[in-house]
Structures are given as C-alpha cells and as structure tokens.
Design an enzyme around this catalytic site. Sequence first.
Site, short mmCIF file in Angstrom:
data_model
loop_
_atom_site.label_atom_id
_atom_site.label_comp_id
_atom_site.label_asym_id
_atom_site.label_seq_id
_atom_site.Cartn_x
_atom_site.Cartn_y
_atom_site.Cartn_z
N CYS A 117 0.84 -1.22 0.00
CA CYS A 117 0.00 0.00 0.00
C CYS A 117 0.86 1.26 0.00
O CYS A 117 1.89 1.34 0.68
CB CYS A 117 -0.92 -0.01 1.21
N CYS A 126 0.65 4.53 7.01
CA CYS A 126 0.02 4.36 8.33
C CYS A 126 0.96 3.57 9.25
O CYS A 126 1.33 2.42 8.95
CB CYS A 126 -1.30 3.61 8.18
N CYS A 153 0.33 -0.15 10.29
CA CYS A 153 -0.15 -1.15 9.32
C CYS A 153 0.96 -1.97 8.67
O CYS A 153 1.87 -1.42 8.03
CB CYS A 153 -0.98 -0.46 8.25
N CYS A 162 -16.88 -8.77 5.04
CA CYS A 162 -16.20 -7.50 4.79
C CYS A 162 -14.94 -7.73 3.95
O CYS A 162 -14.07 -8.51 4.32
CB CYS A 162 -15.84 -6.84 6.12
N CYS A 189 -19.83 -5.57 3.25
CA CYS A 189 -19.07 -4.42 3.73
C CYS A 189 -17.78 -4.40 2.93
O CYS A 189 -17.28 -5.46 2.53
CB CYS A 189 -18.78 -4.58 5.22
N CYS A 213 -19.48 2.48 8.52
CA CYS A 213 -18.74 1.74 9.55
C CYS A 213 -17.45 2.51 9.77
O CYS A 213 -16.63 2.63 8.86
CB CYS A 213 -18.47 0.32 9.04
N ARG A 235 -18.08 -2.74 17.63
CA ARG A 235 -17.38 -4.00 17.35
C ARG A 235 -16.06 -4.10 18.10
O ARG A 235 -15.19 -3.23 18.00
CB ARG A 235 -17.12 -4.17 15.84
N1 SAM Z 1 -6.65 0.65 3.08
C1 SAM Z 1 -7.93 0.94 3.60
C2 SAM Z 1 -7.91 1.99 4.68
O1 SAM Z 1 -6.90 2.14 5.36
O2 SAM Z 1 -8.94 2.62 4.86
C3 SAM Z 1 -8.66 -0.28 4.13
C4 SAM Z 1 -7.87 -1.37 4.84
S1 SAM Z 1 -7.07 -0.87 6.37
C5 SAM Z 1 -6.05 -2.23 6.72
C6 SAM Z 1 -8.43 -0.92 7.52
C7 SAM Z 1 -8.18 -0.59 8.94
O3 SAM Z 1 -7.45 -1.63 9.57
C8 SAM Z 1 -7.37 0.64 9.27
O4 SAM Z 1 -8.08 1.82 9.16
C9 SAM Z 1 -7.01 0.36 10.74
O5 SAM Z 1 -8.01 0.89 11.58
C10 SAM Z 1 -7.03 -1.17 10.82
N2 SAM Z 1 -5.67 -1.68 11.11
C11 SAM Z 1 -4.65 -1.81 10.25
N3 SAM Z 1 -3.56 -2.30 10.87
C12 SAM Z 1 -3.90 -2.49 12.17
C13 SAM Z 1 -3.20 -2.97 13.31
N4 SAM Z 1 -1.93 -3.34 13.25
N5 SAM Z 1 -3.86 -3.05 14.49
C14 SAM Z 1 -5.16 -2.68 14.55
N6 SAM Z 1 -5.87 -2.21 13.50
C15 SAM Z 1 -5.25 -2.11 12.33
C1 DTB Z 2 -11.33 -2.60 11.24
O1 DTB Z 2 -11.68 -1.63 11.94
N1 DTB Z 2 -10.45 -3.52 11.60
C2 DTB Z 2 -10.24 -4.48 10.55
C3 DTB Z 2 -11.26 -4.02 9.46
N2 DTB Z 2 -11.80 -2.82 10.02
C4 DTB Z 2 -10.83 -3.88 8.07
C5 DTB Z 2 -8.83 -4.62 10.13
C6 DTB Z 2 -7.90 -5.01 11.25
C7 DTB Z 2 -6.54 -5.24 10.68
C8 DTB Z 2 -5.56 -5.74 11.69
C9 DTB Z 2 -4.21 -5.92 11.10
C10 DTB Z 2 -4.14 -6.93 9.99
O2 DTB Z 2 -4.68 -8.04 10.12
O3 DTB Z 2 -3.48 -6.63 8.97
FE1 SF4 Z 3 -2.79 1.18 3.39
FE2 SF4 Z 3 -2.73 -0.09 5.71
FE3 SF4 Z 3 -3.00 2.53 5.66
FE4 SF4 Z 3 -5.05 0.96 4.79
S1 SF4 Z 3 -4.23 1.07 6.86
S2 SF4 Z 3 -4.26 2.82 3.82
S3 SF4 Z 3 -3.85 -0.72 3.91
S4 SF4 Z 3 -1.22 1.38 4.95
#
Ligand code: SAM
Ligand code: DTB
Ligand code: SF4
Length: 331
Positions: A67, A71, A74, A111, A142, A202, A274
């Site tokens: 990506c 973030c 992530c 989702c 979703c 959501c 959730r």
């Molecule tokens: N890329 C899109 C975005 O960021 O909106 C959708 C996928 S992103 C992985 C969805 C959500 O996953 C993020 O907004 C964040 O709240 C959650 N997330 C990602 N990494 C995480 C982590 N290590 N621990 C908890 N939540 C995480």
């Molecule tokens: C949300 O609030 N949590 C989910 C879903 N929406 C997309 C994602 C959690 C991701 C946790 C880290 C991972 O598995 O990569």
């Molecule tokens: Fe990309 Fe992860 Fe950020 Fe979603 S949360 S925009 S997948 S870096």
Amino acid sequence: MQTQTVEFIRPIKPKTTLQRWSVEAVEELFKLPFTDLMFRAQQIHREHFDPNAVQLSTLLSIKTGGCSEDCGYCPQSAFHDAGVENRKMLEVSEVVRAAKAAQEAGADRFCMGAAWREPSKEDMESVVEMVKAVRGLGMETCATLGMLNDEQTEQLRVAGLDYYNHNLDTSPEFYGDIISTRDYQDRLDTLERVRKAGMHVCSGGIVGMGEDLTQRAGLVAQLANMEPYPESVPINNLVKVEGTPLADTADLDPLDFVRTIAVARITMPTARVRLSAGRQQMSDAIQALCFLAGANSIFYGDQLLTTGNPDVERDRALMDKLGMYPFADKP
Ligand code: SAM
Ligand code: DTB
Ligand code: SF4
C-alpha cells in the site's frame, strides 16, 4: 433517543435529536469509576439491544500488501518492512468461496478489505462483481477500500454494498503522528460521500497507539458527533507487528480498552460497537468485560487481514460459556 441527565454530558446542539459530545465530556466518562462507567454503558446497551446477541462479521483481504500510504500501525504499508507480500487482487470466484464458507460458519456480514489508498477504475470493476456476488448469497456486505470519489460510492451503492468501513483511526490532534500521506479531512470527506450515497457507515479507530486520554476521547467525540453517527463502530486494539513503526509501543492496560468500548456505547447508543482487532491477544475475561461494556459485534474467523484472530471454535466456546448467540439466531 436517550436523554442524558448527568451534568457532565452537555448537548452542544440541542436542535438535533443526536447527542453532541465535547472532548472534555467524553474524557469525563473515561475518568468515571470503572463500575459506574460499566453500569451506565449496560443501561444504555439494554435500552437498544438484546445484550446477549452478537453480530458476526468475517473479513477477507481481497488485495494484500504494497500500500502506498504510510500508516504507522499497518503491516501492509510499502513504507514498512513487516514481511507482508504484495499480492494481486483475488478472483471473484475466490471471494465467493470464502464468503460461502463464512456464511456456513455462521457469519452474517462479509467484509472485503484492500490495501489501497483508493481504488482505480479497473479495481472497481472487480469489486462491484464481488459485492454483487456476496449480496447474492444473502449476506450483508461491507468493503474497506480506502478513499472514494462520488462515482465510486454510487457504483458500490448500486452493486448492493450495505456498509463501507473507513476508520478515523485516532483524534485529529494525534493523526499526524501516525500517518503523513493523507490528512484527517480526506477521511471525513470519504465518510460524507458514503453517507450521501445512502450506504451505512462503519467507522471507528485504534487504541493503544501511544495516544493520551484526551486524544482517545477525541477519537470517540469525532465519531459520536458525526450526523448521524456511524451504524457500526469498530474499536481495534493495536496489533503490534514487527517491522512497523508502532511495533514497540507500550501495552495498553486492558481495562482502558474496556473503558473505550463502554464510552463508545454510551456516546453512540444505537451503533453496533465491534470488539475488533486485538482479540487474539485478549483473555476470555477481558472479552467478557467488553461485552458487558456494550460491545455487540466481533470479527469472526481465524484471520483478520494479515494477522490472526481467534478461530471459530474458540469463539463458539466463548459465546456458549457466556450464554451469548449470533444475533441472526436470536431465539
Ligand atoms: N486501506 C484501507 C484503509 O486504510 O482505509 C482499508 C484497509 S485498512 C487495513 C483498515 C483498517 O485496519 C485501518 O483503518 C485500521 O483501523 C485497521 N488496522 C490496520 N492495521 C492495524 C493494526 N496493526 N492493528 C489494529 N488495527 C489495524
Ligand atoms: C477494522 O476496523 N479492523 C479491521 C477491518 N476494520 C478492516 C482490520 C484489522 C486489521 C488488523 C491488522 C491486519 O490483520 O493486517
Ligand atoms: Fe494502506 Fe494499511 Fe493505511 Fe489501509 S491502513 S491505507 S492498507 S497502509
């Protein structure tokens, strides 16, 4: 809608039917004695929901890794080296297979998540097919695909998307410490477009990223002050992944996580709150406290996007032990 009478809850805009929350008022909730906070949350929960019913959503990563956003939490960001492979998008048939399996295991919502800043025109063509196919199975749909423009929200609505997940993640003040490649307003703009297109929103966030109490309260206030507030509010406990900038963040006290759930319940009485990422690292006792605090939805299935989640057997055993049931099976 519940009328709050306690002095520290101040409706800012009395002309609406919604509660308006100042950050200070939310912070006061966080500072309540634990049992008082839990009691208030349970009262509100029971006014709006069957407290023993839990909604089950299964997640599938339809496009993993690589990506272009940075973030800090992530593992899928191309800026970090968390060992997540950059894979191409799944085929529609693979998504349908996973959705059928989730439905058979008892999930009612599916989702689809993608590691994108925003989807391209070609991406949207595939996602629309996925949404139609999953909707065709009779599941709620979703998706979480990053930022959307007006044309894309309309495409998703027409395809039958029920919910769009787009998290605010933290307070506006702390946001810049975690993400630099987009700003808070971008998130709010996408949520506004989703709402305008007529889909359910959501939106939630992550706690345990090193935010202070005011910043944690700031996230909840932002969500609760949306008009209307989101129908679905995921509260994630940071999953610390090696190779991400937040990997060494100090652990959040689990009771502070429970408090966050309770405060979300009190400030957003009719939302599905959730209990999201971080459950695999949580004891049954803390999860039970989260349900007592008003959580009434979980991610169900042994995988989140790239990290683990309790398996179906463990969750079934937990629900049985607590006398809880999927809300779709309500007696
Ligand atoms: N890329 C899109 C975005 O960021 O909106 C959708 C996928 S992103 C992985 C969805 C959500 O996953 C993020 O907004 C964040 O709240 C959650 N997330 C990602 N990494 C995480 C982590 N290590 N621990 C908890 N939540 C995480
Ligand atoms: C949300 O609030 N949590 C989910 C879903 N929406 C997309 C994602 C959690 C991701 C946790 C880290 C991972 O598995 O990569
Ligand atoms: Fe990309 Fe992860 Fe950020 Fe979603 S949360 S925009 S997948 S870096």
